[in-house]
Scaffold this motif. Structure first.
Motif, PDB file in Angstrom:
ATOM      1  N   SER B  48      34.274  15.251  60.102  1.00 32.89           N
ATOM      2  CA  SER B  48      35.349  15.365  59.017  1.00 32.89           C
ATOM      3  C   SER B  48      36.581  14.559  59.203  1.00 32.89           C
ATOM      4  O   SER B  48      37.015  13.922  58.150  1.00 32.89           O
ATOM      5  CB  SER B  48      35.686  16.844  58.854  1.00 32.89           C
ATOM      6  N   GLU B  51      35.421  11.358  57.992  1.00 35.20           N
ATOM      7  CA  GLU B  51      35.008  11.199  56.554  1.00 35.20           C
ATOM      8  C   GLU B  51      36.250  11.022  55.925  1.00 35.20           C
ATOM      9  O   GLU B  51      36.267  10.568  54.722  1.00 35.20           O
ATOM     10  CB  GLU B  51      34.149  12.399  56.210  1.00 35.20           C
ATOM     11  N   THR B  52      37.371  11.880  56.351  1.00 34.56           N
ATOM     12  CA  THR B  52      38.462  11.891  55.252  1.00 34.56           C
ATOM     13  C   THR B  52      39.640  11.027  55.903  1.00 34.56           C
ATOM     14  O   THR B  52      40.336  10.625  55.046  1.00 34.56           O
ATOM     15  CB  THR B  52      38.921  13.577  54.964  1.00 34.56           C
ATOM     16  N   ARG B  53      39.844  11.047  57.228  1.00 37.57           N
ATOM     17  CA  ARG B  53      41.232  10.674  57.461  1.00 37.57           C
ATOM     18  C   ARG B  53      41.194   9.176  58.267  1.00 37.57           C
ATOM     19  O   ARG B  53      41.594   8.230  57.693  1.00 37.57           O
ATOM     20  CB  ARG B  53      41.885  11.551  58.502  1.00 37.57           C
ATOM     21  N   SER B 126      35.344   6.754  52.144  1.00 35.56           N
ATOM     22  CA  SER B 126      35.927   8.192  52.521  1.00 35.56           C
ATOM     23  C   SER B 126      35.098   9.268  51.603  1.00 35.56           C
ATOM     24  O   SER B 126      34.277   8.947  50.341  1.00 35.56           O
ATOM     25  CB  SER B 126      37.301   8.356  52.114  1.00 35.56           C
ATOM     26  N   ILE B 128      36.289  11.750  49.978  1.00 35.67           N
ATOM     27  CA  ILE B 128      37.432  12.363  49.292  1.00 35.67           C
ATOM     28  C   ILE B 128      36.871  12.703  47.765  1.00 35.67           C
ATOM     29  O   ILE B 128      36.854  13.712  47.150  1.00 35.67           O
ATOM     30  CB  ILE B 128      38.946  11.478  48.880  1.00 35.67           C
ATOM     31  N   LYS B 131      35.066  15.835  47.592  1.00 38.39           N
ATOM     32  CA  LYS B 131      35.758  16.722  48.504  1.00 38.39           C
ATOM     33  C   LYS B 131      36.515  17.315  47.053  1.00 38.39           C
ATOM     34  O   LYS B 131      37.770  18.298  47.010  1.00 38.39           O
ATOM     35  CB  LYS B 131      36.807  16.666  49.206  1.00 38.39           C
ATOM     36  N   GLY B 149      46.168  16.669  47.027  1.00 33.41           N
ATOM     37  CA  GLY B 149      45.232  17.615  47.937  1.00 33.41           C
ATOM     38  C   GLY B 149      45.642  19.008  47.234  1.00 33.41           C
ATOM     39  O   GLY B 149      46.613  19.212  46.392  1.00 33.41           O
ATOM     40  N   PHE B 186      41.752  17.330  45.519  1.00 29.63           N
ATOM     41  CA  PHE B 186      40.750  17.546  46.505  1.00 29.63           C
ATOM     42  C   PHE B 186      41.224  18.808  47.289  1.00 29.63           C
ATOM     43  O   PHE B 186      42.260  19.154  47.797  1.00 29.63           O
ATOM     44  CB  PHE B 186      40.280  16.264  47.211  1.00 29.63           C
ATOM     45  N   THR B 188      39.963  19.236  51.410  1.00 32.56           N
ATOM     46  CA  THR B 188      39.315  18.949  52.617  1.00 32.56           C
ATOM     47  C   THR B 188      39.319  20.182  53.698  1.00 32.56           C
ATOM     48  O   THR B 188      40.013  21.179  53.292  1.00 32.56           O
ATOM     49  CB  THR B 188      39.877  17.633  53.502  1.00 32.56           C
ATOM     50  N   ASP B 194      45.680  17.987  53.278  1.00 38.13           N
ATOM     51  CA  ASP B 194      45.559  18.220  51.981  1.00 38.13           C
ATOM     52  C   ASP B 194      47.077  18.367  51.488  1.00 38.13           C
ATOM     53  O   ASP B 194      47.475  18.133  50.233  1.00 38.13           O
ATOM     54  CB  ASP B 194      45.076  19.561  51.553  1.00 38.13           C
TER      55      ASP B 194
END
Lengths: 407, 404
Positions: B48, B51-53, B126, B128, B131, B149, B186, B188, B194
């Motif tokens: 994760s 994927e997100t950061r 990403s 996002i 999410k 977020g 979103f 996460t 977020d």
């Protein structure tokens, strides 16, 4: 009774080696368990103490709805009577008023976002020891017009003592908040997130900056200890829950509380597994002791020994076997734990850095709270009872004539 | 021959052997499962985070990552991106502008990192877009759309369609403010992320904060994490004037944590095995003591001491390995089931989300762990057999045959 105790005691020592090995396994488990529990409980207490005394306090009082929004519109007007009443509640040691809001903090070339906190410097220091974290310059005094910045924030802004910062933000009822302050002190926090965001004004200056005259975002409350929390929460709740929002550190830092709970649960599961494994060892020993005495049981029953007494003796044997391990383990553990309590383990290097970034002090603290010892005794007694089930069942079913014929 | 004698000896006292087998099997199962749960959790954390950061690799101007200085832009981004795209293993890239600012609504204000992106590029890099819990990923025609977020939206008390203002320093050093309309929200696994990250269109950011087309960050996603080292090396060579960082360098605490977790689980298995040593030793000792007469006979017939010791050792290893095998089979079974259905940890979810962990846990154990643990079990068996073995060979044959 005395006779049964002596019989059981002697039975254990029929095969010395076997009993010593069994006792050693219990002793080892108790040592490991005590070490682990003492470390966990000690470290939790330290973490709670850190969070609570660093900033939030054990309890805070806000205007209803403030905590979710952190909005200056959810402030409340100070009433001296409220502060006095809360201070005089039983077990409350400190009450400190605060007004806080986010703002853009600008110094020369650079700008950063910071949390601006208006404090009563004296009370704040009594409660959180803020002055002790001052590394340069002067601590705020009542009436000062300056600002104290956290070290990470000042480093980023490339400013030092005597430089000026400009704060821009959003004030009470959405007015524009703007002010200019001279840096009079630098403060260092071990937790990175705090070190990069905190800045302090006197309460009066902050109220002026945000246009929130005589208003507060929170009253932060310290009490004598974690064990008094529920009682104080109850007392305050009765008096103020209609007009104010009263929150404990558990509600304000759910990550910490649930992080502790998750860690505690995983620790308990590990100990449960360890005790299961040791329990099987005890069960094996008791099984041996029962099987090699089948003939003896038969003779005793044949000459008129009550099965009940026989059961009692085997139960006592099982408890003795475990209990000697618990007692020895506990005695051995006390000096070890006492040593680590006064010399906690500090992490170093990369691990310490990463813990600090997650907001934890890189330390393993220990406790000697009686609870952890009591708990061991309870668990081992349960194991002893379970292990004794086999001989109890065996004695109930035993046919004296058959048993006497067996080897 | 010694092997089959040892094997039969194991089964002489079935009840006793069964108890110790169960103990070993249970201990190994529990130890491996706790290992699998920790590994599963850290694998999810890393996934994760990527994927997100962090993406797999990020490229910045040297020094930008320290304080997000607005003027540390990537020069000639087009040639940099074409260099990155030409490297084998690179799947997708997203070119971003990055600003730190104050995000405000009529209700409240807080600090955020503002990313300027191109939606079609960002969607490939990403997660996002996946999410999003409300709104859409820049699909609607609004002026200055922004995606925030859920924790931030709650704090600012805004929803899809509401306006927020982001104040940030522009290139000149003065504070510029842009009004954005929230088009998506979103959620996460990391509440920290977020709370403090918002995404807007790069063109809008460019205009509002007068960046002059400059960008700060190029996020790179690879075909697989296995290629991380090779791609990283190539990029570091060809972009030597830029700061090329892998996710391990961007969030070092992540790789340290996973490393620590691995050590912890080996220590735990070690503790279990240590506890088992006592049980196994006791069982074997009993096995020797009740065979004193028999051992005396074979000793007097001239069987040498080494072979007796060897037999005891084999018995112990059989006993432990059968138990451990059972424990491992149970582990494989448990992981096969729990790895699919997952273990729900939602009771403690807020605590886990703060660490960037998901609330559904999928235990995972690479095949390589089993032989390591099997080896640890054999070592345990050897240690446990020493005392009973010595006991057996120290017997005086003449006395031993008279016992019983």
């Amino acid at each position: 009774m005395n006779m049964y105790l002596r019989l059981a005691w002697r039975n254990i020592w029929r095969n010395k080696r076997r009993s010593i090995i069994s006792i050693a396994s219990v002793l080892l488990a108790v040592l490991i368990a005590l070490f682990m529990r003492s470390m966990q409980k000690g470290t939790y207490a330290r973490a709670i103490d850190n969070v609570v005394s660093f900033y939030t306090g054990y309890i805070q009082i806000h205007n209803p709805g403030y905590w979710d929004k952190k909005s200056l519109n959810k402030t409340f007007a100070v009433q001296e009577s409220l502060i006095e009443n809360v201070s005089s509640t039983e077990y409350v040691t400190h009450v400190t008023p605060r007004l806080e809001g986010y703002g853009l903090i600008s110094g020369g070339e650079r700008t950063d976002v910071g949390l601006v906190i208006g404090i009563n410097p004296e009370v704040e220091n009594d409660m959180t020891g803020l002055e002790g974290k001052l590394i340069e310059g002067e601590y705020l005094q009542q009436g000062d017009m300056g600002i104290m910045l956290a070290k990470g924030l000042s480093d980023h802004l490339d400013l030092g003592i005597g430089d000026t910062v400009v704060i821009l933000g959003q004030g009470y009822h959405d007015i524009m908040a703007a002010g200019k302050y001279e840096i009079q002190g630098l403060i260092e926090f071990p937790i990175k997130q705090l070190n990069n965001t905190m800045s302090y004004l006197t309460l009066e200056e902050a109220q002026y900056l945000f246009g929130a005259y005589n208003r507060l975002t929170s009253l932060s409350i310290m009490i004598e200890g974690e064990d008094k929390l529920d009682e104080v929460m109850n007392n305050l709740g009765k008096k103020y829950s209609e007009d104010y929002e009263i929150m404990s550190w558990k509600e304000m830092s759910p990550e910490l509380e649930q992080g502790i709970e998750a860690d505690n649960a995983s620790g308990l599961i590990m100990l449960f597994i360890l005790y299961m494994v040791v329990g099987f060892g005890i069960l094996g020993t008791i099984l041996m002791m029962t099987m090699e005495r089948t003939r003896e049981f038969g003779v005793l029953i044949a000459v008129g020994m009550k099965r009940g007494y026989l059961r009692l003796i085997t139960l006592i044997e099982s408890i003795f076997l475990s209990f000697v391990g618990v007692v020895l383990g506990t005695i051995l553990s006390v000096p070890i734990l006492a040593y680590f309590r006064s010399n906690p383990i500090y992490f170093t290097g990369e691990l310490a850095k990463s813990m600090t970034e997650f907001g934890y002090e890189p330390i393993l603290a220990f406790t000697l709270a009686p609870g952890i010892f009591l708990w061991q005794a309870v668990v081992v007694f349960i194991i002893a009872f379970i292990a004794a089930l086999y001989p109890l069942w065996k004695i109930t079913r035993l046919d004296a004539v058959d048993a006497m014929r067996s080897v | 021959m010694i092997w089959s004698i040892a094997w039969r000896n194991v089964w002489r006292n079935k009840k006793r052997s069964a108890i110790i087998l169960t103990a070993v099997a249970f201990g190994i199962w529990a130890g491996l499962m706790s290992n699998a749960i920790m590994l599963g959790a850290s694998r999810q954390m890393v996934k994760s985070a990527i994927e997100t950061r962090t993406s797999h690799i990020q490229v910045h101007r040297e020094g930008f990552r320290d304080h997000h200085e607005i003027d540390l832009m990537i020069q000639e981004p087009d040639s940099v991106t074409s260099v990155i795209k030409s490297i084998e293993g690179v799947k997708a890239i997203s070119v971003r502008s990055v600003l730190t600012g104050m995000c405000r609504s009529p209700e409240s204000g807080t600090g955020v990192t503002l990313f300027g992106i191109k939606p079609e590029d960002e969607a490939r890099v990403s997660a996002i877009e996946d999410k999003l819990v409300d709104g859409s990923f820049f699909k609607d025609e609004y002026r200055n759309p922004i995606i925030v977020g859920d924790d931030l939206a709650k704090k600012l008390d805004v929803g899809v369609g509401n306006k927020i203002v982001v104040n940030a320093q522009d290139l000149e050093g003065s504070i510029a403010g842009g009004a954005f309309r929230v088009v998506g929200i979103f959620n996460t696994v990391s509440s920290e992320f977020d709370k403090s990250n918002v995404f807007a269109l790069r063109n809008d950011i460019d205009e509002i904060y007068e960046l002059g087309g400059g960008v700060h960050e190029i996020a790179v996603i690879l075909n697989s994490n296995d290629m991380l080292k090779t791609v990283d090396e190539k990029l570091k060579n060809s972009l030597s004037n830029l700061d090329v960082a892998t996710w391990e360098e961007i969030e070092p605490q992540m790789s340290i944590l996973t490393g620590t977790q691995k050590q912890m689980s080996y220590i735990f298995i070690g503790i279990i095995l240590l506890a088992l040593v006592f049980g196994i030793t006791n069982t074997m000792l009993m096995g020797v003591l009740e065979r004193i007469r028999e051992l005396g006979v074979v000793l007097s017939l001239g069987m040498n001491h080494f072979r007796i010791f060897y037999m005891i050792l084999l018995e112990t290893i059989f006993l432990s390995i059968i138990g451990a095998g059972g424990g491992m089979l149970a582990t494989v079974g448990t992981i096969a089931v729990a790895g699919k259905t997952g273990i729900d940890l939602s009771i403690v979810s807020a605590g886990l989300e703060a660490f960037g962990m998901s609330t559904m846990l999928y235990p995972y154990l690479p095949a390589g762990e089993y032989p390591v643990v099997a080896l640890m079990v054999v070592v345990t068996a050897v240690v446990a057999s020493i005392y009973p073995g010595i006991k057996a060979i120290r017997l005086n044959p003449v006395e031993a045959i008279r016992t019983y």
